[in-house]
Design an enzyme around this catalytic site. Sequence first.
Site, mmCIF file in Angstrom:
data_model
loop_
_atom_site.group_PDB
_atom_site.id
_atom_site.type_symbol
_atom_site.label_atom_id
_atom_site.label_comp_id
_atom_site.label_asym_id
_atom_site.label_seq_id
_atom_site.Cartn_x
_atom_site.Cartn_y
_atom_site.Cartn_z
ATOM 1 N N LYS A 119 -26.622 -22.004 9.674
ATOM 2 C CA LYS A 119 -26.755 -23.041 8.345
ATOM 3 C C LYS A 119 -27.984 -23.640 8.644
ATOM 4 O O LYS A 119 -28.548 -23.917 9.688
ATOM 5 C CB LYS A 119 -25.527 -23.710 8.360
ATOM 6 C CG LYS A 119 -25.423 -24.768 9.183
ATOM 7 C CD LYS A 119 -24.071 -25.655 9.109
ATOM 8 C CE LYS A 119 -24.026 -26.525 10.213
ATOM 9 N NZ LYS A 119 -22.642 -27.342 10.166
ATOM 10 N N HIS B 240 -11.993 -28.952 11.403
ATOM 11 C CA HIS B 240 -13.202 -29.070 11.844
ATOM 12 C C HIS B 240 -13.114 -30.768 12.774
ATOM 13 O O HIS B 240 -12.431 -31.630 12.031
ATOM 14 C CB HIS B 240 -14.341 -29.303 10.883
ATOM 15 C CG HIS B 240 -15.930 -29.445 11.430
ATOM 16 N ND1 HIS B 240 -16.306 -28.871 12.577
ATOM 17 C CD2 HIS B 240 -16.989 -30.163 11.293
ATOM 18 C CE1 HIS B 240 -17.458 -29.007 12.991
ATOM 19 N NE2 HIS B 240 -17.827 -29.887 11.916
ATOM 20 N N ARG C 53 -16.863 -21.877 16.542
ATOM 21 C CA ARG C 53 -17.990 -22.062 15.758
ATOM 22 C C ARG C 53 -19.005 -22.611 16.482
ATOM 23 O O ARG C 53 -19.005 -24.139 16.350
ATOM 24 C CB ARG C 53 -17.854 -22.555 14.505
ATOM 25 C CG ARG C 53 -16.240 -22.063 13.729
ATOM 26 C CD ARG C 53 -16.141 -22.743 12.328
ATOM 27 N NE ARG C 53 -15.966 -23.899 12.584
ATOM 28 C CZ ARG C 53 -14.988 -24.574 12.577
ATOM 29 N NH1 ARG C 53 -13.681 -24.128 12.504
ATOM 30 N NH2 ARG C 53 -14.795 -26.037 12.509
ATOM 31 N N CYS D 181 -47.493 -41.516 10.918
ATOM 32 C CA CYS D 181 -47.925 -41.601 9.427
ATOM 33 C C CYS D 181 -47.582 -40.195 8.838
ATOM 34 O O CYS D 181 -46.809 -39.577 9.549
ATOM 35 C CB CYS D 181 -49.594 -41.654 9.512
ATOM 36 S SG CYS D 181 -50.358 -42.832 10.699
ATOM 37 N N MET D 182 -47.929 -40.005 7.674
ATOM 38 C CA MET D 182 -47.666 -38.789 7.132
ATOM 39 C C MET D 182 -48.009 -37.437 7.577
ATOM 40 O O MET D 182 -47.232 -36.877 7.559
ATOM 41 C CB MET D 182 -47.808 -38.965 5.407
ATOM 42 C CG MET D 182 -47.436 -37.818 4.549
ATOM 43 S SD MET D 182 -47.914 -38.057 2.781
ATOM 44 C CE MET D 182 -46.904 -39.122 2.328
ATOM 45 N N ASP D 183 -49.423 -37.661 8.028
ATOM 46 C CA ASP D 183 -49.944 -36.184 8.566
ATOM 47 C C ASP D 183 -50.631 -36.322 9.919
ATOM 48 O O ASP D 183 -50.925 -35.510 10.403
ATOM 49 C CB ASP D 183 -51.216 -36.303 7.647
ATOM 50 C CG ASP D 183 -50.848 -36.310 6.130
ATOM 51 O OD1 ASP D 183 -49.868 -35.508 5.778
ATOM 52 O OD2 ASP D 183 -51.585 -37.172 5.576
#
Length: 391
Positions: A44, A174, A230, A323-325
């Site tokens: 998944k 589970h 699993r 940071c973002m980048d």
Amino acid sequence: MNGSLAPHAGAPRAEIRVDLSAVTHNVAVLRSAAPDALMMTVVKADGYGHGMSEVATAARRGGADWLGVAVLEEAMALRAAGDTGPILTWLSVPGEDHAPAVAAAVDVAAYSVAQLDEIAGAAARTGVQARVHLKVDTGLSRGGAGAEDWPGLVAAAASREADGEIRVAGVWSHLACADQPDHPANDLQEARFRTACETARRAGLDPELCHLANSAATLLRPRAHFDLVRCGIASYGLTPSPESASSAELGLRPAMTVTSRLAVVKQIAAGEGVSYGHQFVAEEEMWVGVVPVGYGDGVPRHASGTAEVQVGGRRRRILGRVCMDQLVVEVDPGSEVGDPVVLFGGDHPDHTDAPSAQDWAEACGTISYEIVTRIGGRMTRRHVDAPGATR
Ligand SMILES: *Cc1c(COP(=O)(O)O)cnc(C)c1O
């Protein structure tokens, strides 16, 4: 300072390398840990960030009898990619159309009589008998029928089965605390599960697959293996229970390595702050490098000032905020733009002593599952299949 780009020209800005031979190896290791059970490899969430269909193929090669996915679209994507083996999908919401999955011979899960009716309806429409795994909630308090609803669910299933629309192929649950082998919830859930399987049989059902164990229980709790296990995280080479055993101690090989290269190298003076908010201030003159990945690529912002990367053969803590980048690390004087950086590594010989996904998880206050599943964004992903793979 700005050295030649030549040695690294063409290397990607940031890359996720997935060693499929490691997945094959790990599935085989898990199979030998549960020799009397069938093996389901859980793929998944894009194979926990490793690439669902590629991982599925590698897992089948390692002996995965089953593939497990959360949602219907994932199961259909596996069929579209050419997988023809047993697949189970276990999470749907009211109104979702089970018909394509039933028609594609995907096993589906039912938590309630209402869901069972939807599945039976899909079977009637497609003319294909649906194979259903009934889920019982034994103590996770998440999906599945609770103790009060279980007898009603198995009775309804027995009647639909008599009508021929469905076949109850499985009963499953589970675990909440399998990563803590001594937690009392494990014994309790296992006992409740045995009772639930018994209740199902007394109602006239004959499920061929009772299943409860995730990776942790597969490795640490043989009594909970039942007919099928699993396994998700351990298939990717990461320990499901860091407090019990490391990946290496379990014989697992981490499949994912995340690399980048320095985009900028510069010297900063004592007293200069680094990155937003100046959470890090240089005590003395130092060299820093900019790594062009950030939270826009799934690098957790919680790694700020705490997680380490490997650069120039050394481990270096992230300086200040992610940071973002981009993020900033200390580098050796003379480091060059383009020099390789390992964020976290598999067991590749080039990257011995690189931080692991587990190291990142600990630095960020999370689990390795989240580190590998969330990484991505604008990074490229490349699958390799090292020679000498365990078969
Ligand atoms: C994700 C999942 C698993 C796999 O768990 P791991 O801890 O990754 O082995 C098993 N069963 C269910 C129902 C799951 O949702």
